[in-house]
Design an enzyme around this catalytic site. Structure first.
Site, PDB file in Angstrom:
ATOM      1  N   THR A  13       0.743  -1.271   0.139  1.00  0.00           N
ATOM      2  CA  THR A  13      -0.011   0.022  -0.030  1.00  0.00           C
ATOM      3  C   THR A  13       0.838   1.152   0.050  1.00  0.00           C
ATOM      4  OG1 THR A  13      -0.264   0.188   2.363  1.00  0.00           O
ATOM      5  CG2 THR A  13      -1.821  -1.196   1.071  1.00  0.00           C
ATOM      6  N   SER A 141       7.372   2.138  13.048  1.00  0.00           N
ATOM      7  CA  SER A 141       8.144   3.277  13.383  1.00  0.00           C
ATOM      8  C   SER A 141       8.788   3.210  14.493  1.00  0.00           C
ATOM      9  CB  SER A 141       7.522   4.555  13.138  1.00  0.00           C
ATOM     10  OG  SER A 141       8.504   5.531  13.644  1.00  0.00           O
ATOM     11  N   TYR A 154       0.620  10.502  16.065  1.00  0.00           N
ATOM     12  CA  TYR A 154       1.178   9.578  15.141  1.00  0.00           C
ATOM     13  C   TYR A 154       2.118   8.409  15.969  1.00  0.00           C
ATOM     14  CZ  TYR A 154       5.065   7.927  11.983  1.00  0.00           C
ATOM     15  OH  TYR A 154       5.706   7.015  11.241  1.00  0.00           O
TER      16      TYR A 154
END
Length: 262
Positions: A13, A141, A154
């Site tokens: 994606t 991350s 985030y």
């Protein structure tokens, strides 16, 4: 090293640029049939041209869909009913102080960063388990382990991805299916370059990068931004048969930024 990916089908994606593009390029270089996904025909077409400049024989499938929405995920599933490899790379970020992060901003990041992977894994992982083999990779991350105060929303979504990834890995017990997360650190994408240039206006980018890493990511052992290709190659390995013993793991590709032995 031959990663035994020839003939595998892969969906990456948000692969029309940045880390996603390099993941797609790396998988294609290993012989996989890779779906290049973006939100516009122009972006997808440009990405396909880019990959074919370096790998003319790459087997690439265009897919225009916004997987940050339920409707976009439905489009993807209808177009690509099954895949051997799913890389949930789609994600957005913004640097905003916690007290300025609105409810709408939190909800937007949750919808894109979390629910896109949930919706697609719900479909593709089921097929992989039924077939007894497959790979799902969440691109999380270093902020999922070492939260960034300027990106609380985030960071939270990236931590949630780690929990989802491990939960889904538990469903694969006794199969040849694996579910893992890869945790990049600061990576030299167009968006990151723009952000750093904005923080240090007037400096050439090499000096701006040096100052950013020294002042904002001082624990990084490589003391530089990561090349997106480096992440692409890590992901390809995790997707390969060579990584069949890695399941339910968080693979840190963050340049040694996280100070932890575990």
């Amino acid at each position: 090293m031959d990663l035994d990916l020839a003939g595998k089908t892969a969906l990456v994606t948000a692969s029309s640029g940045g880390i996603g593009l390099e993941i797609a390029r790396s998988l294609a270089a290993e012989g996989a049939r890779v779906t290049i996904n973006g939100r516009s025909e122009a972006a997808v077409g440009k990405a396909i041209e880019d990959v074919r400049k370096t790998h003319p024989a790459a087997d690439l499938v265009p897919l225009v869909a916004d997987n940050g929405t339920a409707e976009g995920c439905a489009v993807t599933i209808a177009a690509i009913p099954a895949a051997d490899i799913l890389v949930n790379n789609l994600g957005i970020y913004e640097a905003v102080g916690f007290f300025d992060e609105t409810d709408e901003a939190w909800q937007r990041l949750f919808e894109v960063n979390v629910m896109s992977g949930v919706r697609l894994a719900r479909h593709y992982l089921k097929g992989m388990i039924d077939r007894g083999k497959g790979r799902v990779v969440f691109i999380s991350s270093e902020s999922g382990i070492s939260p960034a105060p300027e990106m609380a929303h985030y960071s939270a979504t990236k931590t949630i991805q780690l929990g989802i990834s491990r939960s889904l890995a538990e469903l694969t017990k006794g199969t040849r299916v694996t579910v893992n997360s890869v945790l990049p650190g600061p990576t030299r994408t167009e968006g990151v370059e723009k952000f750093i240039s904005g923080v240090y206006p007037g400096l050439d980018f090499a000096e701006a990068e040096r100052r950013f890493m020294a002042e904002n990511r001082p624990s990084s052992l490589i003391a530089r931004l990561i090349d997106p290709k480096e992440i692409g190659d890590v992901v390809s390995f995790v997707c390969s048969e060579r990584a069949s013993a890695i399941n339910g793991s968080n693979i840190r590709a963050e340049g040694g930024l996280i100070r932890s032995a575990f």
